[in-house]
Design a protein around this motif. Sequence first.
Motif, PDB file in Angstrom:
ATOM      1  N   ASP A 213     -16.121 -18.094 -22.945  1.00  0.00           N
ATOM      2  CA  ASP A 213     -15.671 -16.770 -22.674  1.00  0.00           C
ATOM      3  C   ASP A 213     -16.421 -15.747 -22.016  1.00  0.00           C
ATOM      4  OD1 ASP A 213     -13.255 -18.057 -23.385  1.00  0.00           O
ATOM      5  OD2 ASP A 213     -13.486 -17.586 -25.496  1.00  0.00           O
ATOM      6  N   ARG A 214     -17.782 -15.906 -22.016  1.00  0.00           N
ATOM      7  CA  ARG A 214     -18.595 -14.982 -21.722  1.00  0.00           C
ATOM      8  C   ARG A 214     -18.413 -14.798 -20.104  1.00  0.00           C
ATOM      9  NH1 ARG A 214     -23.329 -18.029 -24.917  1.00  0.00           N
ATOM     10  NH2 ARG A 214     -22.866 -17.091 -26.957  1.00  0.00           N
ATOM     11  N   PRO A 215     -18.762 -13.667 -19.437  1.00  0.00           N
ATOM     12  CA  PRO A 215     -18.764 -13.212 -18.170  1.00  0.00           C
ATOM     13  C   PRO A 215     -19.395 -14.264 -17.405  1.00  0.00           C
ATOM     14  CG  PRO A 215     -18.937 -11.076 -19.281  1.00  0.00           C
ATOM     15  CD  PRO A 215     -19.204 -12.364 -20.221  1.00  0.00           C
ATOM     16  N   GLU A 216     -18.955 -14.731 -16.155  1.00  0.00           N
ATOM     17  CA  GLU A 216     -19.476 -15.661 -15.224  1.00  0.00           C
ATOM     18  C   GLU A 216     -20.634 -14.875 -14.380  1.00  0.00           C
ATOM     19  OE1 GLU A 216     -16.366 -17.405 -13.151  1.00  0.00           O
ATOM     20  OE2 GLU A 216     -15.585 -18.047 -14.782  1.00  0.00           O
TER      21      GLU A 216
ATOM     22  N   ALA B 259      -5.634 -12.565 -24.882  1.00  0.00           N
ATOM     23  CA  ALA B 259      -6.977 -12.448 -25.127  1.00  0.00           C
ATOM     24  C   ALA B 259      -7.523 -12.279 -26.605  1.00  0.00           C
ATOM     25  CB  ALA B 259      -7.592 -11.112 -24.336  1.00  0.00           C
ATOM     26  N   ALA B 260      -6.659 -11.304 -27.213  1.00  0.00           N
ATOM     27  CA  ALA B 260      -6.942 -11.098 -28.673  1.00  0.00           C
ATOM     28  C   ALA B 260      -6.503 -12.203 -29.631  1.00  0.00           C
ATOM     29  CB  ALA B 260      -5.817 -10.059 -28.939  1.00  0.00           C
ATOM     30  N   SER B 261      -5.451 -12.868 -29.334  1.00  0.00           N
ATOM     31  CA  SER B 261      -4.976 -14.114 -30.022  1.00  0.00           C
ATOM     32  C   SER B 261      -5.863 -15.303 -29.990  1.00  0.00           C
ATOM     33  CB  SER B 261      -3.311 -14.303 -29.868  1.00  0.00           C
ATOM     34  OG  SER B 261      -3.430 -15.037 -28.485  1.00  0.00           O
ATOM     35  N   THR B 262      -6.494 -15.498 -28.888  1.00  0.00           N
ATOM     36  CA  THR B 262      -7.507 -16.630 -28.594  1.00  0.00           C
ATOM     37  C   THR B 262      -8.929 -16.134 -28.542  1.00  0.00           C
ATOM     38  OG1 THR B 262      -7.339 -15.992 -26.131  1.00  0.00           O
ATOM     39  CG2 THR B 262      -5.788 -17.721 -27.119  1.00  0.00           C
ATOM     40  N   ARG B 263      -9.328 -14.966 -28.941  1.00  0.00           N
ATOM     41  CA  ARG B 263     -10.536 -14.396 -29.219  1.00  0.00           C
ATOM     42  C   ARG B 263     -11.548 -14.606 -27.977  1.00  0.00           C
ATOM     43  NH1 ARG B 263     -11.724 -16.552 -35.346  1.00  0.00           N
ATOM     44  NH2 ARG B 263      -9.873 -15.461 -36.256  1.00  0.00           N
ATOM     45  N   CYS B 264     -10.915 -13.919 -26.502  1.00  0.00           N
ATOM     46  CA  CYS B 264     -11.536 -14.153 -25.549  1.00  0.00           C
ATOM     47  C   CYS B 264     -11.503 -12.729 -24.783  1.00  0.00           C
ATOM     48  CB  CYS B 264     -11.184 -15.256 -24.697  1.00  0.00           C
ATOM     49  SG  CYS B 264      -9.716 -14.859 -23.790  1.00  0.00           S
ATOM     50  N   SER B 265     -12.363 -12.618 -23.806  1.00  0.00           N
ATOM     51  CA  SER B 265     -12.124 -11.258 -23.118  1.00  0.00           C
ATOM     52  C   SER B 265     -10.921 -11.199 -22.076  1.00  0.00           C
ATOM     53  CB  SER B 265     -13.812 -10.929 -22.403  1.00  0.00           C
ATOM     54  OG  SER B 265     -13.788 -11.942 -21.229  1.00  0.00           O
ATOM     55  N   LYS B 266     -10.662  -9.874 -21.952  1.00  0.00           N
ATOM     56  CA  LYS B 266      -9.418  -9.858 -20.841  1.00  0.00           C
ATOM     57  C   LYS B 266     -10.012 -10.395 -19.339  1.00  0.00           C
ATOM     58  CE  LYS B 266      -8.698  -5.641 -21.728  1.00  0.00           C
ATOM     59  NZ  LYS B 266      -8.228  -4.189 -21.716  1.00  0.00           N
ATOM     60  N   SER B 267     -11.177 -10.075 -19.313  1.00  0.00           N
ATOM     61  CA  SER B 267     -11.745 -10.507 -17.875  1.00  0.00           C
ATOM     62  C   SER B 267     -11.789 -11.917 -17.707  1.00  0.00           C
ATOM     63  CB  SER B 267     -13.303  -9.865 -17.651  1.00  0.00           C
ATOM     64  OG  SER B 267     -13.997 -10.477 -18.732  1.00  0.00           O
TER      65      SER B 267
ATOM     66  N   ARG C 284     -10.177 -13.263 -14.558  1.00  0.00           N
ATOM     67  CA  ARG C 284     -10.699 -13.939 -13.238  1.00  0.00           C
ATOM     68  C   ARG C 284      -9.999 -15.426 -12.858  1.00  0.00           C
ATOM     69  NH1 ARG C 284     -15.461 -12.562 -16.344  1.00  0.00           N
ATOM     70  NH2 ARG C 284     -15.463 -14.448 -17.262  1.00  0.00           N
ATOM     71  N   GLN C 285      -9.462 -15.956 -14.307  1.00  0.00           N
ATOM     72  CA  GLN C 285      -8.820 -17.351 -14.089  1.00  0.00           C
ATOM     73  C   GLN C 285      -7.545 -17.287 -13.308  1.00  0.00           C
ATOM     74  OE1 GLN C 285     -10.805 -19.767 -14.824  1.00  0.00           O
ATOM     75  NE2 GLN C 285      -9.353 -21.573 -15.308  1.00  0.00           N
ATOM     76  N   TRP C 286      -6.899 -16.218 -13.860  1.00  0.00           N
ATOM     77  CA  TRP C 286      -5.521 -16.281 -13.516  1.00  0.00           C
ATOM     78  C   TRP C 286      -4.773 -15.049 -12.603  1.00  0.00           C
ATOM     79  CZ3 TRP C 286      -6.549 -18.285 -18.211  1.00  0.00           C
ATOM     80  CH2 TRP C 286      -6.426 -19.626 -18.348  1.00  0.00           C
ATOM     81  N   LYS C 287      -5.669 -13.984 -12.652  1.00  0.00           N
ATOM     82  CA  LYS C 287      -5.305 -12.732 -11.978  1.00  0.00           C
ATOM     83  C   LYS C 287      -3.969 -11.932 -12.496  1.00  0.00           C
ATOM     84  CE  LYS C 287      -7.673 -14.253  -7.841  1.00  0.00           C
ATOM     85  NZ  LYS C 287      -8.787 -13.495  -7.993  1.00  0.00           N
ATOM     86  N   THR C 288      -2.942 -12.557 -12.729  1.00  0.00           N
ATOM     87  CA  THR C 288      -1.818 -11.765 -13.068  1.00  0.00           C
ATOM     88  C   THR C 288      -1.010 -12.506 -14.164  1.00  0.00           C
ATOM     89  OG1 THR C 288      -0.368 -12.861 -11.518  1.00  0.00           O
ATOM     90  CG2 THR C 288      -1.661 -10.956 -10.628  1.00  0.00           C
ATOM     91  N   LYS C 289      -0.438 -11.812 -14.784  1.00  0.00           N
ATOM     92  CA  LYS C 289       0.578 -12.402 -15.913  1.00  0.00           C
ATOM     93  C   LYS C 289       1.440 -13.494 -15.445  1.00  0.00           C
ATOM     94  CE  LYS C 289       4.009 -10.521 -18.107  1.00  0.00           C
ATOM     95  NZ  LYS C 289       4.775  -9.505 -19.223  1.00  0.00           N
TER      96      LYS C 289
END
Length: 202
Positions: free
Chosen positions: A7-10, A50-58, A62-67
Amino acid sequence: MTSQAADRPEPAGSSRRSKITPEREQEFYDAVLEQLRECGYDSVTMEGIAASTRCSKSTLYRQWKTKPQFVAAALRSHRRTRCIDTGSLADDLREAARAAGELSGRDTRLLQALAHAAPQDAELQRALREALVEPEIAALKEIIRRGVERGEVPADHPALEYIPAQMYGVLRIRPVLEGEDADPEYLVRFVEAAVLPALGLT
């Protein structure tokens, strides 16, 4: 516990998907679908996932752009196929009803959660059909095709075209009419009382 390394920034110029494993991606999808069922579409946020999967919003953006894109991808990951072939059309329909009933609660909650959002977003609506509707209809049509080939029912029987609407209509409408899911026992009884007699089967 899931590693946070994915989950770290690329780094600049790296592939959008290079840091997310298939397992981690499925974890995100599962979280989206669970929140949809529990909270409804409007309550699902990228921040909440992001909170429930313990990752960053970014990472998610980056992966999906929109909900809507994220939810559509999650729905497609949920797509399944079934192979039911007992050698008998009547028994195949019973088994199809039983299998549909086993998933009816989860699928019905997904449909209800997306009922208002999907018509407003073509990608979301298409993903919903691909994930929950088309595989079920295709599997049912294959069951019917084999029954016709075996000579159990004539190809021009007028009731054949209505079987998908019967089977999946009652699956979706029982929660509305009776406040209960169409569980396996209910759907099998429906097949035996309404679908099989319409086809001249017992």
